[in-house]
Every structure is written in structure tokens, then in C-alpha cells.
Design an enzyme around this catalytic site. Sequence first.
Site, mmCIF file in Angstrom:
data_model
loop_
_atom_site.group_PDB
_atom_site.id
_atom_site.type_symbol
_atom_site.label_atom_id
_atom_site.label_comp_id
_atom_site.label_asym_id
_atom_site.label_seq_id
_atom_site.Cartn_x
_atom_site.Cartn_y
_atom_site.Cartn_z
ATOM 1 N N GLU A 223 0.882 -1.177 0.000
ATOM 2 C CA GLU A 223 0.000 0.000 0.000
ATOM 3 C C GLU A 223 0.912 1.218 0.000
ATOM 4 O O GLU A 223 1.448 1.598 1.036
ATOM 5 C CB GLU A 223 -0.910 -0.023 1.231
ATOM 6 C CG GLU A 223 -1.889 -1.183 1.277
ATOM 7 C CD GLU A 223 -3.071 -1.004 0.330
ATOM 8 O OE1 GLU A 223 -3.379 0.153 -0.033
ATOM 9 O OE2 GLU A 223 -3.683 -2.012 -0.054
ATOM 10 N N CYS A 257 -2.079 9.531 2.640
ATOM 11 C CA CYS A 257 -1.599 8.951 1.366
ATOM 12 C C CYS A 257 -2.491 9.313 0.206
ATOM 13 O O CYS A 257 -2.021 9.405 -0.926
ATOM 14 C CB CYS A 257 -1.496 7.433 1.494
ATOM 15 S SG CYS A 257 -3.027 6.662 2.000
HETATM 16 P P1 NAD Z 1 7.619 5.066 7.658
HETATM 17 O O1 NAD Z 1 8.857 5.857 7.632
HETATM 18 O O2 NAD Z 1 6.905 4.880 8.948
HETATM 19 O O3 NAD Z 1 7.982 3.651 7.027
HETATM 20 C C1 NAD Z 1 7.002 2.632 6.891
HETATM 21 C C2 NAD Z 1 7.491 1.364 7.576
HETATM 22 O O4 NAD Z 1 8.661 0.891 6.927
HETATM 23 C C3 NAD Z 1 7.851 1.584 9.033
HETATM 24 O O5 NAD Z 1 7.260 0.569 9.805
HETATM 25 C C4 NAD Z 1 9.368 1.543 9.049
HETATM 26 O O6 NAD Z 1 9.891 1.023 10.243
HETATM 27 C C5 NAD Z 1 9.682 0.614 7.878
HETATM 28 N N1 NAD Z 1 10.987 0.903 7.278
HETATM 29 C C6 NAD Z 1 11.515 2.128 7.043
HETATM 30 N N2 NAD Z 1 12.723 2.000 6.439
HETATM 31 C C7 NAD Z 1 12.949 0.673 6.303
HETATM 32 C C8 NAD Z 1 14.021 -0.120 5.744
HETATM 33 N N3 NAD Z 1 15.096 0.451 5.202
HETATM 34 N N4 NAD Z 1 13.902 -1.459 5.764
HETATM 35 C C9 NAD Z 1 12.812 -2.052 6.290
HETATM 36 N N5 NAD Z 1 11.775 -1.351 6.833
HETATM 37 C C10 NAD Z 1 11.833 -0.023 6.838
HETATM 38 O O7 NAD Z 1 6.526 5.657 6.691
HETATM 39 P P2 NAD Z 1 6.717 6.327 5.258
HETATM 40 O O8 NAD Z 1 7.215 5.313 4.291
HETATM 41 O O9 NAD Z 1 7.364 7.638 5.358
HETATM 42 O O10 NAD Z 1 5.154 6.574 4.961
HETATM 43 C C11 NAD Z 1 4.744 7.554 4.079
HETATM 44 C C12 NAD Z 1 4.456 6.940 2.725
HETATM 45 O O11 NAD Z 1 3.494 5.918 2.868
HETATM 46 C C13 NAD Z 1 3.879 7.921 1.744
HETATM 47 O O12 NAD Z 1 4.425 7.675 0.472
HETATM 48 C C14 NAD Z 1 2.404 7.592 1.750
HETATM 49 O O13 NAD Z 1 1.735 7.932 0.555
HETATM 50 C C15 NAD Z 1 2.431 6.116 1.954
HETATM 51 N N6 NAD Z 1 1.202 5.659 2.579
HETATM 52 C C16 NAD Z 1 0.393 4.839 1.881
HETATM 53 C C17 NAD Z 1 -0.799 4.440 2.429
HETATM 54 C C18 NAD Z 1 -1.734 3.534 1.693
HETATM 55 O O14 NAD Z 1 -2.667 3.073 2.322
HETATM 56 N N7 NAD Z 1 -1.533 3.278 0.421
HETATM 57 C C19 NAD Z 1 -1.156 4.881 3.704
HETATM 58 C C20 NAD Z 1 -0.295 5.705 4.390
HETATM 59 C C21 NAD Z 1 0.893 6.095 3.831
#
Ligand code: NAD
Length: 470
Positions: A223, A257
Amino acid sequence: MSAAPSLSEPHSDVASIPARVERLRSAFDAGRTRPLEWRREQLQGIRALVRENVDVLEAALKADLGKPNLEGFLADLGAVKAETDGALKNLKRWTRPQRVASPMNVRPARSRIVREPLGVALIIAPWNYPVQLLLSPLVGAVAAGNAVMLKPSEVSAHTSAELARLAPRYLDPEAIDLVEGGVDETSALLAERFDHIFYTGNGRVAQVVMQAAAKHLTPVTLELGGKSPCLVDADVDMETTARRIAWGKFLNAGQTCVAPDYVLVHRSREDELVEALSRAVEGFYGADPKQSADYARIINRKHHARLAGLLKDADVAFGGKLDEEQCYISPTVLRNVAPDAPAMDDEIFGPILPVLPVDDMDEAIAFVNRREKPLALYIFTKDEEHEEAVVRGTSSGGVCVNGILWHLANPELPFGGVGPSGTGAYHGRASFETFSHRKSVLTKGWRFDAKPMYPPYGRIKTRLIKKLLG
Ligand code: NAD
């Protein structure tokens, strides 16, 4: 109002992770998670966790994101409750084997599709709706009878800590576990074998997840995000349009998102839209949104700095006020934005809205199609032909017409992206299906056995059968 002092990044003991995953597998293998009664108990547990802890969870969301209580209640907690209610209501129907027809050439036979749990699922959540995006997938996973490992985002540290404290009190600890932490812990989890990985977050980490999943041929749901466009036609009621866009964009300070990332407005209505957006923002948050209890904060300084960078040299129509200390950025609209400006590059994920004029909806469709497929697409129009042209002429995870975000609130509609905005979908029945294997079962009858099908075939038999079935 400001977000609470930062909590140090949460950690779990990395060395304990393999044994914790193994424990979940043992529970699954022992059949613990399969009975409907267990699934019902866990669904009730999720509902109780949310219902009985509204105050602490709202406080954690406020500490992490300065999230207004009502936004936390509706968009985080309420969304989980709605998913849980739907799963409890439909569990029996969803899990019932589905009879399907058996064609002539396989008869006598009965055919059915049986939903079976996949095994042990890993759910990795981001920080922007940290309760909803962890627990809503959990609803589907337990409804389908899986054991589950949860990994909340370390970035929303207060909410992560509360969820870690509450989960074992409300959910079966033998079959549902939660690991706190960031890259180290998630990497350790990804080194283990799971039967499904459900990841919500950005596309870069999704590649890491997919690579790890490939090692065990583990299926994934991704997602993700992207730049969700919002098209505004020449014939709209502007006050309503602006109010709806401003609400969807500035909710959670744009850290949603499916927030509209940028607007393509019919050139004849551009000025009017910008003025109406400004009025809508003032109506919601007053003359100084910083003083409003209803306006959230940016998650941390790193993201604040990233967003501040987008405002450099930009033509700010209104807003653009920053306070690094408070992680505050006022609701902001940009004009005269070049299609290759920094604000039009990556997903904004903050309270900054570029408004770009177009000559007609065809130009808007062409603009959208030159870019990656977005998670959501919005169009405001009264013209059904334009609506149809946009729906059929573009590709996106979902479309909401004359509204923002509402397509997520209908559990009958699967929610997910397409291409770079995601793989797979969930919400309502789609969540249950995501965490289930559709097993095909055909039972042959005893009464008749088509002996001519067996060898030796011979020339006459071959010709006869080919004629019959050809
Ligand atoms: P985040 O930084 O919390 O990362 C998401 C998860 O990935 C966390 O649990 C984190 O611990 C893990 N993570 C981070 N780096 C990692 C690595 N190198 N290796 C393994 N795991 C790792 O959140 P984010 O990615 O900044 O979230 C924002 C993004 O998510 C935006 O692009 C947003 O559009 C998208 N998003 C999508 C939805 C959806 O439902 N489609 C919902 C919310 C957010």
C-alpha cells in the site's frame, strides 16, 4: 498547540525475533487460529482495544502528530472500528465454501472454493495513521484465520508504545505479536519466513520488502503513495469544491496517502478556486491556523525541512508560514508552478497544494497520464461525459468524484494502488480475501466413470473424443 516532546525511537530485542516468529508459526500449525470462535474473539479484542482506550490513543496521536482528537477518533480509531464491525457481521458468510458450477466434461462432480488462511502474516505500518494502518489490516488477517506479527512505525513513537502495551492485553499473545522498532528490527523480521507481508509506506522501502519476500516466494500487498491529482472542471460549485478539497488536503496537515497532491483547474476558474480555498481554510482554522486545536503538525523536523524546501522560490498564493520548533506549516497554496518544479516531483505529503491551470479536461487527462499511476484521483465536475472520460482515460488506485477520500469509507470498495502506487487491496471483504488462499476443490462422483478417457486411446477413440470435445 505543539506535538509532545519526542520519545526516543522504540526498539525490540532483535535477537528474540526469530523465536517470536517461530512461536507464531507453532500456534498456526497447531490450528489455534483457524476456529471461527478464535477469529471472533480476536476481532472483538481489536474492537475493545480501540473502544476502551480512546483517550490514551488520542493522546498518543496528539503527541506524535498534534492530531486533533476528532481526526484521531474518526480517521484512525473509527476506521478500525468500522472494519471490525463489518468483519464480525460477515465472518460466517465470507468463510463459507463457495459453490461453483461444474461443466459437462468434468461431471459428475461438485466444485467449490474454500478460503484457507495463509499462515503467519507480517503487517508493517507507517506513521501517518498509525493506529488505522496497523489494525485495519489486522482485522482482515485474523478474520481469515492467520497468525500475525505487527510492526508499527517507529516514527510515531508514542502510538507505537501504546499499541505495544495494549496488544497483549486484548489479543491472543500466542498468535498475535508486536515488534517495535525501525530499520534494524524490520530487517530482522524480513529475514524470517512469512506467508504474507502487508506493507504500507513509501515505494523505496517497498522494494526492500519485495526483495526480502522474493527469497521465500512470499506474496506481498504493498500500500504505497504517489502524487494524487485533483481535477476541477469549469462548471463546478466553487465554494463546495474548495471546501471539500481543503478538508481532504489539510486533514492531518496533508500527511494522508490519498490527499490531493496537486490541482489541475480549468483556467477560467483558477483565481476563484484559490480565493475559495483561502476562505475555506480560514473557515476551518481561523486567521492563524497555528492557534487552532483542529490543525495537525508535521511528524518531525526531517519532514518539516523537506517540506520547507519545497517553498523555496515558490509563488505562495496564501499560507507558507513555518515554525520549525513546533513542526508547523500553515495550509499553503502555490501558484505558477512549473510541471518540473520541485513541488511537482515527489509526493508532497504535507500541507502544500500546487494549483496549475489547464485549458480543458483533455489536457488534464494528458497531464496525469504523463506521470506515474497515482493512488487516488479526484475530479470535480457536473458533466457526466467529463467524469466518464477521466474515469476511463486515466489509471489510478481509485477515483472519487466530487469529493475527497470518501471512496475509502465504503468497505464494499477495495482500497489499493496500481503500479508504483501499490499492489493488492484491502478494506471490507477485500481484506479477508487478501489474507486468504482461494483453494479450488473438486469432488468427483462415484456413479459414472468415463472409461473411454483412459488409455489405450487408439485411432477411433481419439477421433471420437476429439469430435465430442473439440
Ligand atoms: P515510515 O517511515 O513509517 O515507514 C514505513 C514502515 O517501513 C515503518 O514501519 C518503518 O519502520 C519501515 N521501514 C523504514 N525503512 C525501512 C528499511 N530500510 N527497511 C525495512 N523497513 C523499513 O513511513 P513512510 O514510508 O514515510 O510513509 C509515508 C508513505 O506511505 C507515503 O508515500 C504515503 O503515501 C504512503 N502511505 C500509503 C498508504 C496507503 O494506504 N496506500 C497509507 C499511508 C501512507
